[in-house]
Design an enzyme around this catalytic site. Structure first.
Site, short mmCIF file in Angstrom:
data_model
loop_
_atom_site.label_atom_id
_atom_site.label_comp_id
_atom_site.label_asym_id
_atom_site.label_seq_id
_atom_site.Cartn_x
_atom_site.Cartn_y
_atom_site.Cartn_z
N GLY A 108 0.81 -1.22 0.00
CA GLY A 108 0.00 0.00 0.00
C GLY A 108 0.84 1.27 0.00
N CYS A 140 -0.25 -7.68 -3.27
CA CYS A 140 -0.71 -9.04 -3.56
C CYS A 140 -0.78 -9.31 -5.06
CB CYS A 140 -2.08 -9.26 -2.93
SG CYS A 140 -3.24 -7.91 -3.22
N HIS A 194 -1.00 -1.36 -11.74
CA HIS A 194 -0.38 -2.65 -11.43
C HIS A 194 0.85 -2.94 -12.31
CE1 HIS A 194 -4.63 -2.87 -10.15
NE2 HIS A 194 -4.09 -3.42 -9.07
N HIS A 220 -8.58 -12.31 -5.75
CA HIS A 220 -8.53 -11.64 -7.05
C HIS A 220 -8.45 -12.72 -8.13
CE1 HIS A 220 -7.50 -7.81 -5.11
NE2 HIS A 220 -6.40 -8.33 -4.59
P1 NAD Z 1 -5.72 -3.78 8.05
O1 NAD Z 1 -6.55 -2.57 8.15
O2 NAD Z 1 -6.37 -5.11 8.04
O3 NAD Z 1 -4.65 -3.80 9.23
C1 NAD Z 1 -3.92 -2.66 9.60
C2 NAD Z 1 -3.73 -2.69 11.11
O4 NAD Z 1 -2.96 -1.58 11.49
C3 NAD Z 1 -5.05 -2.61 11.88
O5 NAD Z 1 -4.96 -3.51 12.97
C4 NAD Z 1 -5.09 -1.16 12.37
O6 NAD Z 1 -5.80 -1.02 13.58
C5 NAD Z 1 -3.62 -0.91 12.57
N1 NAD Z 1 -3.24 0.51 12.56
C6 NAD Z 1 -3.91 1.57 12.05
N2 NAD Z 1 -3.18 2.69 12.21
C7 NAD Z 1 -2.05 2.32 12.84
C8 NAD Z 1 -0.91 3.01 13.29
N3 NAD Z 1 -0.78 4.33 13.12
N4 NAD Z 1 0.08 2.30 13.87
C9 NAD Z 1 -0.01 0.96 14.04
N5 NAD Z 1 -1.07 0.25 13.64
C10 NAD Z 1 -2.07 0.93 13.05
O7 NAD Z 1 -4.81 -3.57 6.74
P2 NAD Z 1 -4.10 -4.71 5.90
O8 NAD Z 1 -5.07 -5.21 4.89
O9 NAD Z 1 -3.41 -5.66 6.80
O10 NAD Z 1 -3.06 -3.84 5.08
C11 NAD Z 1 -1.81 -3.47 5.61
C12 NAD Z 1 -0.88 -3.14 4.46
O11 NAD Z 1 -0.76 -4.31 3.66
C13 NAD Z 1 -1.35 -2.03 3.52
O12 NAD Z 1 -0.22 -1.36 3.00
C14 NAD Z 1 -2.02 -2.80 2.41
O13 NAD Z 1 -2.08 -2.09 1.20
C15 NAD Z 1 -1.09 -3.99 2.31
N6 NAD Z 1 -1.68 -5.18 1.69
C16 NAD Z 1 -2.96 -5.55 1.99
C17 NAD Z 1 -3.50 -6.66 1.36
C18 NAD Z 1 -4.91 -7.07 1.61
O14 NAD Z 1 -5.55 -7.55 0.68
N7 NAD Z 1 -5.43 -6.95 2.80
C19 NAD Z 1 -2.72 -7.41 0.48
C20 NAD Z 1 -1.40 -7.05 0.26
C21 NAD Z 1 -0.89 -5.91 0.87
#
Ligand code: NAD
Length: 357
Positions: A108, A140, A194, A220
């Protein structure tokens, strides 16, 4: 033993923490959580030292003991995996730098917010040899594309790649995401981001991508067209992809109609959270017309980047080469294995139960 801190314990963070705990050469220094919700309780129950990112008082009210703050966690870690929401990781970089602690970030984040981008199959050795200390594990979708384009480039050369990404609207836990009843060109402009993201780890691949978002949460789906450098038959491509440890060739006899069946298959196999760390390529979808290769693959957005995060840690601060790291990670997690007592799809080639059964 590498001590790894996980900042952000949501969809990706909880999976990364469990994957690290399973590695013979790593331990979880702790996890940092902002909100004392059910995931904070789960982290505590899993035995992780929970650190409060902001006010610790609400954690006490939720009966989650707090081991320290984020500074304490970063200080106690050889490396931090930042799994906070998109954009937050870039803001955390300063803190990690202040502690002189290398860090990984997730897809992200903007590519230019970090020193380099990483995919184990595409550029592990480059990261291991280089001096990048703040590295982004690509998203992903980009992970899923890099895992197939790298072996295709090595085996046949890739002249041009065109991919339509049918994207899930949100993860199962994201009750605020949509669309609920629509099909969105997303983005409506072509190409989508992408393709350029793939170029952060595979700079020489010529790739155009289009994005469509649909009301689904499971996975996806990519419709892939690659113009290869040489003529080849479909069976050879199937073998090339089947040789990849993070590609699951979904056998025709399994009668897997889509992500719904794939998730059932993963759950039947006893996978944690029903995760599919591998690209799922439908064997019978692989087709070649002249030099044009076509296939469908499904990507489990919640988990395919998890083994990549583990490898990225070794590339950053460990001493394993790419092959060693991938084997170690795969073995510890069970990547490529679907052989629980209730599922024999991949290991025996036997008849898998159809979802209609
Ligand atoms: P999520 O919202 O499920 O989890 C994020 C966590 O971080 C939550 O527990 C939230 O409470 C916490 N958080 C929020 N602000 C915070 C802060 N300031 N400090 C510490 N923790 C904090 O998000 P996710 O889906 O796990 O995504 C995390 C990263 O991974 C992003 O960059 C996203 O783009 C990337 N990503 C997500 C996916 C997906 O499909 N979920 C896939 C690949 C990559």
């Amino acid at each position: 033993m590498l001590r790894v801190g996980v900042n952000g314990y949501g969809t990706i963070g909880k999976r990364v923490a469990d994957a690290l705990a399973a590695q013979p050469d790593m331990e979880v220094a702790g996890v940092a959580k902002r909100t004392p919700n059910f995931e904070a309780t789960a982290a505590h129950r899993a035995g992780y030292a929970v650190h409060a990112v902001s006010d610790a008082a609400p954690f006490a009210e939720a009966d989650v003991p707090v081991a320290g703050d984020l500074d304490d966690l970063v200080e106690a870690s050889d490396v931090v995996v930042d799994c906070t929401p998109a954009g937050v990781g870039a803001r955390n970089r300063e803190l990690y730098e202040a502690h002189d602690t290398p860090a990984l970030y997730q897809g992200g984040e903007d590519a230019d917010a970090t020193d380099a981008s990483f995919n184990a199959r595409a550029n592990y050795e480059e990261i291991a040899r280089g001096d990048a200390e703040h590295v982004r594990v690509v998203s992903c979708n980009t992970t899923g594309l890099s895992r197939v384009l790298t072996p295709l480039e090595e085996a046949y050369g890739v002249e041009k790649t065109r991919v339509t990404l049918v994207r899930r609207g949100g993860d199962p836990g994201q009750s605020d995401r949509g669309p609920i009843n629509d099909i969105l060109p997303d983005p409506v402009t072509v190409p989508s981001h992408h393709g350029p993201d793939v170029n952060t780890v595979l700079p020489d691949v010529d790739i155009d991508t289009l994005g469509v978002t649909v009301p689904a949460t499971l996975m996806h789906l990519h419709s892939v067209n690659v113009t290869l450098g040489s003529e080849v038959d479909a069976d050879a491509v199937r073998e090339t992809l089947a040789d990849e440890s993070r590609v699951f060739m979904v056998p025709e006899h399994a009668r897997v109609a889509g992500p719904g069946h794939l998730k059932e298959l993963a759950k039947d196999a006893g996978r944690p959270r029903g995760d599919l760390w591998e690209n799922c390529v439908w064997e019978e979808s692989v087709a070649v017309e002249g030099r044009d290769l076509y296939f469908f693959q499904a990507i489990h957005q919640e988990s395919d980047v998890v083994p990549e995060n583990v490898d990225a840690i070794r590339a950053l601060v460990g001493d394993a080469d790419a092959a060693e790291s991938v084997v170690r990670t795969n073995r510890a997690l069970g990547v490529g294995r679907f052989d629980s007592p209730t599922n024999h799809v991949a290991t025996t080639g036997g008849a898998a139960a159809s979802a209609d059964d």
